[in-house]
Design an enzyme around this catalytic site. Structure first.
Site, short mmCIF file in Angstrom:
data_model
loop_
_atom_site.label_atom_id
_atom_site.label_comp_id
_atom_site.label_asym_id
_atom_site.label_seq_id
_atom_site.Cartn_x
_atom_site.Cartn_y
_atom_site.Cartn_z
N GLU A 219 1.17 -1.06 0.10
CA GLU A 219 0.18 0.19 0.15
C GLU A 219 0.95 1.14 -0.06
O GLU A 219 0.39 2.40 -0.87
CB GLU A 219 -0.74 0.59 1.45
N ASP B 6 -8.95 5.56 -1.38
CA ASP B 6 -7.94 6.38 -2.02
C ASP B 6 -8.93 7.35 -3.52
O ASP B 6 -9.65 7.12 -3.27
CB ASP B 6 -7.55 4.91 -3.05
N TYR C 244 -5.39 6.17 4.93
CA TYR C 244 -5.82 5.22 4.09
C TYR C 244 -5.18 3.75 4.05
O TYR C 244 -5.80 2.73 4.08
CB TYR C 244 -5.06 5.96 2.65
#
Ligand code: SF4
Length: 287
Positions: A34, A135, A117
């Site tokens: 991520e 996102d 996020y």
């Protein structure tokens, strides 16, 4: 209401086989994927991620690496401060959580370099918690499908609630993200093959096009690269990463013709802890 059943069927058929999309991927593997994928296309991230997870399979392994090793391994993924923050994050996981990535969103958020996020993505995609993950792709799909807006305003706290309302679980969150990456793209959404077209609000409104003014505002928000300080920083980092010993300033001077811009970029690298100047005026990566 968005047709999430159709979305999930579409996802089963179209999910890209990214290396971290694997039931055996650890929470640490998801966390790295991520962080790497922010502002970098997944096609560039995938080989790098594979290398990292083999070399540093746990936060404890990564925490022991030197900053120079980390920055060299980050290579040309861009925004190298992310690599240093990830290093601090691994050290904090070792210190505060005995080397295990926490599952709680608040504990994840308290780690260095972990924003809203990433914390939610780890909780959702690894720990299978039904927390909203927003996102740019999800923001765009929900903005169009739920509120009928082609362009999205700046991120807001409200959108978390909106996304929570439309996602039915971790796989649904991943499906929204994939739909934004492959079908509901920023400039040319492929509505004719979209699984949620029937329930999409933007479609129901007759596909209203954004005004010229809104388009130009959105264009300004897209960051340029060529000719920017970011490009110069990247070129300087290339020299530092390739060198085994501290380099003379003259070796850095050849990468960019504009002396003022070059000097500003170099100074900012030192300020950010990505480069170190020796007493003799040479430069090297931090140790
Ligand atoms: S129908 Fe078009 S605008 Fe609506 S979600 Fe699908 S791709 Fe996006």
């Amino acid at each position: 209401m968005i047709d999430t059943a159709a979305l999930l069927i579409w996802f089963d058929l179209n999910e890209r086989p990214l290396p971290w999309r694997n039931k055996t991927t650890s929470a640490w593997g998801i966390l790295i994927s991520e962080v790497m994928s922010q502002q970098t296309p997944v096609a560039r991230v995938a080989p790098q991620w594979q290398e990292w997870i083999e070399r540093w399979p746990t936060p404890a392994d990564f925490a022991k690496a030197s900053k120079a090793e980390v920055l060299r391994a980050w290579g040309k993924l861009g925004y190298p401060r992310r690599a240093l923050r990830l290093h601090e994050c691994a050290q904090a996981i070792v210190k505060r959580h005995d080397g295990a990535v926490p599952s709680d969103v608040d504990e994840l958020l308290a780690l260095p370099g972990i924003g809203a996020y990433t914390a939610r993505a780890v909780a959702c995609f690894h720990f299978q918690q039904n927390v909203p993950v927003v996102d740019t792709n999800v923001r765009r799909v929900c903005g169009r499908a739920v509120t009928g807006q082609f362009l999205q305003p700046q991120p807001s706290a409200k959108e978390l609630g909106q996304v929570a309302e439309v996602t039915t679980g971790p796989r649904c969150s991943a499906a929204f993200m994939e739909l934004g990456a492959l079908v509901c793209t920023a400039k040319s959404p492929k509505c004719d093959i979209c699984p949620i077209r029937r329930t999409c609000q933007w479609q129901k409104l007759g596909c209203p096009q954004p005004s010229e003014e809104d388009l130009s505002k959105a264009k300004k928000r897209v960051q340029k690269f060529t000719g920017t300080d970011r490009q110069v920083r990247g070129l300087l980092m290339d020299v530092l990463r390739a060198a085994d010993d501290p380099v003379e300033k003259s070796q850095l001077d050849v990468v960019w013709p504009d002396a003022a811009q070059r000097s500003r970029a170099l100074f900012s690298l030192v300020e950010d802890g990505l480069a170190v100047q020796t007493d003799a005026g040479k430069f090297h990566l931090p140790q």
